[in-house]
Design a protein around this motif. Structure first.
Motif, PDB file in Angstrom:
ATOM      1  N   ILE A 137       0.820  -1.209   0.000  1.00 31.16           N
ATOM      2  CA  ILE A 137       0.000   0.000   0.000  1.00 31.16           C
ATOM      3  C   ILE A 137       0.858   1.265   0.000  1.00 31.16           C
ATOM      4  O   ILE A 137       0.543   2.221  -0.730  1.00 31.16           O
ATOM      5  CB  ILE A 137      -0.975  -0.026   1.194  1.00 31.16           C
ATOM      6  CG1 ILE A 137      -1.975  -1.171   1.023  1.00 31.16           C
ATOM      7  CG2 ILE A 137      -1.722   1.296   1.315  1.00 31.16           C
ATOM      8  CD1 ILE A 137      -2.958  -1.307   2.160  1.00 31.16           C
ATOM      9  N   PRO A 138       1.956   1.347   0.780  1.00 28.55           N
ATOM     10  CA  PRO A 138       2.786   2.559   0.665  1.00 28.55           C
ATOM     11  C   PRO A 138       3.322   2.782  -0.738  1.00 28.55           C
ATOM     12  O   PRO A 138       3.359   3.921  -1.225  1.00 28.55           O
ATOM     13  CB  PRO A 138       3.923   2.291   1.673  1.00 28.55           C
ATOM     14  CG  PRO A 138       3.353   1.341   2.657  1.00 28.55           C
ATOM     15  CD  PRO A 138       2.432   0.471   1.869  1.00 28.55           C
ATOM     16  N   GLU A 139       3.733   1.699  -1.414  1.00 31.60           N
ATOM     17  CA  GLU A 139       4.261   1.837  -2.761  1.00 31.60           C
ATOM     18  C   GLU A 139       3.174   2.288  -3.743  1.00 31.60           C
ATOM     19  O   GLU A 139       3.413   3.143  -4.605  1.00 31.60           O
ATOM     20  CB  GLU A 139       4.880   0.523  -3.225  1.00 31.60           C
ATOM     21  CG  GLU A 139       6.169   0.147  -2.516  1.00 31.60           C
ATOM     22  CD  GLU A 139       5.937  -0.480  -1.151  1.00 31.60           C
ATOM     23  OE1 GLU A 139       4.759  -0.695  -0.793  1.00 31.60           O
ATOM     24  OE2 GLU A 139       6.918  -0.767  -0.445  1.00 31.60           O
ATOM     25  N   VAL A 140       1.976   1.707  -3.623  1.00 31.98           N
ATOM     26  CA  VAL A 140       0.875   2.104  -4.495  1.00 31.98           C
ATOM     27  C   VAL A 140       0.487   3.558  -4.234  1.00 31.98           C
ATOM     28  O   VAL A 140       0.195   4.331  -5.156  1.00 31.98           O
ATOM     29  CB  VAL A 140      -0.329   1.165  -4.293  1.00 31.98           C
ATOM     30  CG1 VAL A 140      -1.553   1.680  -5.042  1.00 31.98           C
ATOM     31  CG2 VAL A 140       0.010  -0.241  -4.751  1.00 31.98           C
ATOM     32  N   GLY A 176      -2.177 -10.387   7.058  1.00 26.72           N
ATOM     33  CA  GLY A 176      -3.426 -10.595   6.336  1.00 26.72           C
ATOM     34  C   GLY A 176      -3.211 -10.609   4.842  1.00 26.72           C
ATOM     35  O   GLY A 176      -2.201 -10.120   4.337  1.00 26.72           O
ATOM     36  N   LYS A 177      -4.173 -11.162   4.145  1.00 28.09           N
ATOM     37  CA  LYS A 177      -4.092 -11.207   2.680  1.00 28.09           C
ATOM     38  C   LYS A 177      -4.876 -10.081   2.035  1.00 28.09           C
ATOM     39  O   LYS A 177      -4.854  -9.934   0.800  1.00 28.09           O
ATOM     40  CB  LYS A 177      -4.616 -12.551   2.173  1.00 28.09           C
ATOM     41  CG  LYS A 177      -6.035 -12.892   2.587  1.00 28.09           C
ATOM     42  CD  LYS A 177      -6.450 -14.246   2.047  1.00 28.09           C
ATOM     43  CE  LYS A 177      -7.867 -14.628   2.451  1.00 28.09           C
ATOM     44  NZ  LYS A 177      -7.978 -14.926   3.884  1.00 28.09           N
ATOM     45  N   GLU A 178      -5.576  -9.274   2.837  1.00 30.00           N
ATOM     46  CA  GLU A 178      -6.403  -8.213   2.265  1.00 30.00           C
ATOM     47  C   GLU A 178      -5.565  -7.035   1.781  1.00 30.00           C
ATOM     48  O   GLU A 178      -5.849  -6.448   0.738  1.00 30.00           O
ATOM     49  CB  GLU A 178      -7.427  -7.743   3.308  1.00 30.00           C
ATOM     50  CG  GLU A 178      -8.593  -8.693   3.518  1.00 30.00           C
ATOM     51  CD  GLU A 178      -8.191  -9.970   4.252  1.00 30.00           C
ATOM     52  OE1 GLU A 178      -8.933 -10.952   4.186  1.00 30.00           O
ATOM     53  OE2 GLU A 178      -7.121  -9.968   4.893  1.00 30.00           O
ATOM     54  N   GLY A 179      -4.534  -6.651   2.541  1.00 28.28           N
ATOM     55  CA  GLY A 179      -3.675  -5.543   2.117  1.00 28.28           C
ATOM     56  C   GLY A 179      -2.965  -5.806   0.801  1.00 28.28           C
ATOM     57  O   GLY A 179      -3.001  -4.962  -0.118  1.00 28.28           O
ATOM     58  N   PRO A 180      -2.296  -6.954   0.651  1.00 26.00           N
ATOM     59  CA  PRO A 180      -1.658  -7.249  -0.645  1.00 26.00           C
ATOM     60  C   PRO A 180      -2.627  -7.335  -1.810  1.00 26.00           C
ATOM     61  O   PRO A 180      -2.198  -7.223  -2.961  1.00 26.00           O
ATOM     62  CB  PRO A 180      -0.982  -8.603  -0.383  1.00 26.00           C
ATOM     63  CG  PRO A 180      -0.707  -8.611   1.082  1.00 26.00           C
ATOM     64  CD  PRO A 180      -1.869  -7.888   1.692  1.00 26.00           C
ATOM     65  N   MET A 181      -3.922  -7.547  -1.540  1.00 32.45           N
ATOM     66  CA  MET A 181      -4.885  -7.550  -2.643  1.00 32.45           C
ATOM     67  C   MET A 181      -4.938  -6.178  -3.317  1.00 32.45           C
ATOM     68  O   MET A 181      -5.174  -6.082  -4.525  1.00 32.45           O
ATOM     69  CB  MET A 181      -6.273  -7.930  -2.124  1.00 32.45           C
ATOM     70  CG  MET A 181      -6.515  -9.428  -2.029  1.00 32.45           C
ATOM     71  SD  MET A 181      -6.390 -10.243  -3.635  1.00 32.45           S
ATOM     72  CE  MET A 181      -7.612  -9.335  -4.566  1.00 32.45           C
ATOM     73  N   ILE A 182      -4.729  -5.118  -2.549  1.00 28.85           N
ATOM     74  CA  ILE A 182      -4.732  -3.772  -3.130  1.00 28.85           C
ATOM     75  C   ILE A 182      -3.557  -3.618  -4.089  1.00 28.85           C
ATOM     76  O   ILE A 182      -3.705  -3.082  -5.196  1.00 28.85           O
ATOM     77  CB  ILE A 182      -4.687  -2.728  -2.006  1.00 28.85           C
ATOM     78  CG1 ILE A 182      -5.901  -2.892  -1.087  1.00 28.85           C
ATOM     79  CG2 ILE A 182      -4.628  -1.319  -2.572  1.00 28.85           C
ATOM     80  CD1 ILE A 182      -5.850  -2.026   0.150  1.00 28.85           C
ATOM     81  N   PRO A 464       5.487 -10.983   1.914  1.00 27.58           N
ATOM     82  CA  PRO A 464       4.273 -10.218   1.616  1.00 27.58           C
ATOM     83  C   PRO A 464       3.312 -10.294   2.795  1.00 27.58           C
ATOM     84  O   PRO A 464       3.014 -11.376   3.291  1.00 27.58           O
ATOM     85  CB  PRO A 464       3.705 -10.921   0.377  1.00 27.58           C
ATOM     86  CG  PRO A 464       4.863 -11.647  -0.222  1.00 27.58           C
ATOM     87  CD  PRO A 464       5.717 -12.067   0.937  1.00 27.58           C
ATOM     88  N   SER A 465       2.848  -9.155   3.255  1.00 28.56           N
ATOM     89  CA  SER A 465       2.038  -9.147   4.470  1.00 28.56           C
ATOM     90  C   SER A 465       1.095  -7.965   4.450  1.00 28.56           C
ATOM     91  O   SER A 465       1.442  -6.886   3.957  1.00 28.56           O
ATOM     92  CB  SER A 465       2.936  -9.070   5.710  1.00 28.56           C
ATOM     93  OG  SER A 465       3.757  -7.926   5.666  1.00 28.56           O
ATOM     94  N   GLY A 466      -0.096  -8.170   4.993  1.00 30.03           N
ATOM     95  CA  GLY A 466      -1.073  -7.108   5.147  1.00 30.03           C
ATOM     96  C   GLY A 466      -1.275  -6.783   6.611  1.00 30.03           C
ATOM     97  O   GLY A 466      -0.927  -7.568   7.493  1.00 30.03           O
TER      98      GLY A 466
END
Length: 848
Positions: A137-140, A176-182, A464-466
């Motif tokens: 998310i920071p990179e996006v 979580g897997k929700e953050g990397p989904m973004i 990879p982590s959310g």
């Protein structure tokens, strides 16, 4: 008047008389305002059919991004469930057998074997593509803010992200897997419209659309929103997330497309998950990867209410505590991140893998020991087996043993600590939200402390982590603890524990990430309960205000640690004491309209600038200086043509002012023309071309800017003509677009827009090119390819205006041009960062 074309006409109030016009060059006619009228041209009809086709293709691509993002979420969810069920099934059977035989160490080794293997695979994938670490998310956020992070939207990053988060979640880490989904949705949005990949070079289709940074940024926004929608089943929340947290500039026409993309992702994931898990295709029962279920009081309890007005006071207090806990979490994680940057990242990459394995080892041991030793046996109430409709999806008579753990507890009881630790995080959240059976306050407190510390340690390692789900689970335990205390020790029997667990989750998550609007809507859509709107909004606002008093949100902290020049929403009021001239970079690296290849190569190889001003010098002896040098002559002629163009515009403007009947300027202009002497008119052209003279060293325009230049050489007057991008200069060199000094610049080959954008988005690096076949004395005419009218500002412009222009228009460079068209500096994103502005403000105070 049409008949007098080509003759000199003089008009008075009653008549017009025409005579022969003296012969003048087109440039002189322009400067004197006597331009020869051309035949009226019929403007080419706009290709509306092409525009409609472009818009239709954009809608189809947006739909495809949503569908692909939903399928990515389905893939991750399916294999996470598969591996988690395999792991917990083997370990639970082993624990039940070893609890009687006394071989619990063997069960611990089995759990360690699963977790360490999965985490090791996740760490290896991050070694392949380091950008895949973390939530992304920071990179996006940086990318949508206008900063390009290398490798963030590559196909290899997507593959490593998907497989890595699959293994890290299955490995028992508190992620979580929700953050990397973004992040995954953003990569899909960036790559799918290009129809090509640098990782798979054979995949390259001739797709003529969307070959610009603006289009790519729009699709990345849509992909990020689709990722949120797929993760939480919240299409509106995903759209608001992309608007609030992602984009620094927003195209209003993009809103509807982003919402459509989010809807496509949500319903694609819902369709397939409902069909696979329940066999009811088309029923749409599971809208997202994380479902909070339905909050509903039991029909038998008439005194139960989801929340009351009196509870708002408790929610405000929970928001304050959540903000404090979030600020503490961010502070500890920032210290850990700095420690890793100093002591882990500089070392061999294997050290990062060992750190991940260490975190996995400690987490597994703590989870196992806490479940066996610190848990309490609680009575299974009959209501917990019935529950509400949504909870029956998680706890039914068939899978009761898989959701409620009975480790070391007699019949009709369950181990409350093991129920939280030995379940997937989503199931544990549902237990805290909807389980009518109580959790011990001591168990909740211990679980919160352990989970808080381990989640803080885990976020930032090389997997990879959310952070969404760990924060929600930690906050839900905090909220459930508050509800137990209020029920048991204060005697407030009307409290609904699920509501307090939800508010606790919102308070802690809001204190960590500092999101407001989008997080409110995401939680509302996840609960499907509109009555929670007010308490969630109040809690998030209080948590954000409290946390902001101490530090920034977790994503902003990590952006700052990376040194990315991220632009905030607005500047502070005191920054308006600064002007553009105070923050600009006056030491310019520039090119001339006609420049030798050796000079361009030198500039490109010795600088990292993304764009260069195109300028010409202001000389007092131009006629003598341009003799015998075709390169200098071409540059001076280009400057003259631009001056003539501006002079013609000024002449037309003065004529329009004279024609206005009530203007006082008419009389002033008439008097000025009447008093003009003919001799002055003859010299008007020369006066305007040589309007200024400033002595400076006679440097040839094929000389590159050098650090050996004196201050006089560096800051000599330069007329600004436009901006040329680094990618454009490299493309011109690669394709050999140049002409020799003995030729005219018209002989230079011309490239179309499609040819210039053929290598988009990854243009060749100047250091990797073999330019030995090019003659370094050849000349490149950059004027057909430069931007002749970029955004410019005056040196006296307030910093707040500069900042707003950067954010709203998505700029990367802003030339500072004075009143006579000379460039005096340039402003980039670096000059608008908070740290840079603070430093310049301190200098400003010192000079006062």
């Amino acid at each position: 008047m049409a008949g007098c074309r080509g003759s000199l006409c003089c008009c008075c109030r009653w008549c017009c008389c025409c005579g022969e016009r003296e012969t003048r060059t087109p440039e002189e006619l322009t400067i004197l305002g006597e331009t020869q009228e051309e035949e009226d041209e019929i403007l080419p009809r706009k290709d509306y059919e092409k525009g409609r086709r472009y818009e239709a293709v954009k809608w189809m691509v947006v739909f495809a991004i949503g569908v692909c993002t939903g399928l990515v979420g389905l893939f991750v969810d399916f294999f996470v469930r598969l591996f988690t069920q395999l792991k917990f099934g083997v370990v639970q059977t082993s624990v039940e057998e070893c609890s009687q035989k006394g071989c619990l160490a063997l069960s611990l080794l089995e759990l360690l074997g699963f977790n360490l293997t999965f985490v090791f695979l996740a760490s290896l994938l991050v070694l392949i593509e380091p950008v895949a670490a973390g939530s992304g998310i920071p990179e996006v956020k940086c990318y949508l803010n206008g900063v390009k992070v290398p490798g963030i939207v590559r196909l290899r990053t997507l593959l490593c992200k998907i497989l890595g988060v699959l293994f890290s979640v299955a490995g028992g880490l508190f992620v979580g897997k929700e953050g990397p989904m973004i992040h995954s949705g953003s990569v899909v949005g960036a790559g799918l419209p290009q129809f090509q990949s640098i990782s798979l070079r054979k995949i390259q289709l001739n797709f003529p659309y969307f070959r610009s940074d603006r289009d790519k940024r729009d699709f990345v926004s849509a992909g990020a929103a689709a990722g949120v929608a797929a993760a939480f089943g919240a299409p509106i929340g995903g759209t608001l997330f992309s608007l609030e947290e992602g984009s620094s500039f927003w195209n209003q026409g993009l809103t509807w497309k982003v919402l459509f993309c989010s809807m496509s992702a949500t319903f694609t994931l819902n369709f397939f998950r409902s069909g696979i898990q329940f066999g009811s295709w088309g029923s749409f029962q599971l809208p997202g990867l994380l479902n909070f279920g339905e909050f509903k009081c039991s029909d038998s309890d008439k005194k139960c209410h989801l929340w009351t007005a009196m509870d708002l006071g408790f929610f405000v207090v929970m928001g304050v505590i959540g903000g404090l806990l979030g600020a503490t979490f961010n502070c500890l994680n920032k210290r850990l991140a700095k420690y890793r940057m100093r002591n882990v990242h500089p070392k061999p990459k294997l050290v990062r893998v060992l750190e991940s394995l260490l975190v996995s080892l400690v987490t597994t041991v703590v989870v196992f020991v806490a479940s066996m030793v610190l848990g309490e046996c609680r009575q299974i109430s009959s209501s917990s087996q019935i529950g509400n409709d949504s909870f029956q999806l998680q706890v039914t008579s068939e899978d009761m043993n898989s959701s409620i753990k009975t480790f070391f507890c007699p019949n009709d009881t369950y181990n409350d600590m093991a129920t939280l630790f030995f379940n997937p995080q989503e199931s544990a959240i549902l237990q805290l939200f909807h389980q009518d059976g109580t959790f011990s306050p001591i168990t909740l407190a211990l679980f919160f402390v352990l989970y808080f510390l381990l989640a803080c340690w885990t976020y930032g390692i090389s997997v990879p982590s959310g952070l969404f789900v760990p924060s929600l689970l930690c906050g839900a335990a905090f909220g459930r603890l508050v509800a137990n205390v209020l029920k048991s020790y204060i005697g407030l029997g009307h409290i609904y524990s699920g509501t307090f667990a939800l508010i606790g989750a919102a308070a802690f998550l809001g204190g960590v990430v500092r999101m407001t609007i989008s997080l409110t809507v995401i939680l509302l859509e996840s609960t499907n309960e509109i009555t929670y709107g007010l308490p969630i909004m109040v809690t998030l606002m209080v948590a954000k205000w409290t946390g902001d008093f101490f530090n920034k949100g977790i994503y902003d902290i990590h952006v700052g640690l990376r040194g990315v020049p991220l632009l905030e929403w607005e500047t502070e009021v005191e920054m308006d004491k600064l002007r553009a001239s105070d923050i600009m970079e006056p030491n310019l690296t520039y090119v001339y309209p006609h420049t030798r290849i050796q000079s361009l190569v030198s500039i490109l190889r010795t600088t990292v600038h993304h764009a260069f001003p195109v300028v010409t010098e202001n000389r007092g002896n131009e006629k003598e200086f341009m003799k015998g040098n075709q390169l200098i002559s071409n540059n001076i002629k280009f400057k003259k043509s631009s001056i003539l163009t501006r002079a013609g515009e000024q002449r037309k403007r003065s004529q329009s002012m004279k024609s206005y009947p009530s203007s006082e300027l008419r009389n002033m202009c008439d008097e000025h023309i009447a008093s003009e002497e003919p001799a002055e008119k003859e010299d008007l052209l020369q006066q305007m071309l040589e309007r200024r003279y400033t002595p400076y060293p006679n440097l040839y325009p094929d000389q590159s800017p050098s650090e050996d230049w004196t201050m006089e050489e560096r800051f000599r007057p330069l007329t600004f003509h436009g901006l040329i991008l680094r990618s454009q200069l490299v493309t011109l060199l690669v394709r050999g677009v140049c002409y020799s000094e003995s030729q005219s610049s018209a002989s230079q080959p011309r490239l179309s827009y499609a040819e210039m954008a053929e290598d988009y988005p990854r243009y060749p690096d100047i250091h990797d090119l073999d330019l030995t076949l090019l003659n370094p004395r050849m000349i490149v005419d950059v004027t057909p390819y430069m931007n002749p009218s970029p955004f410019t500002i005056s040196p006296n412009t307030h910093v707040s205006q500069v900042f707003n222009l950067f954010r709203t228009m998505g700029l990367r460079h802003l030339p500072v041009v004075n009143a006579v068209g000379e460039i005096v500096g340039i402003i980039t994103r670096h000059n608008l960062t908070y740290e840079f502005l603070q430093a310049r403000l301190r200098q400003h105070y010192q000079t006062i």
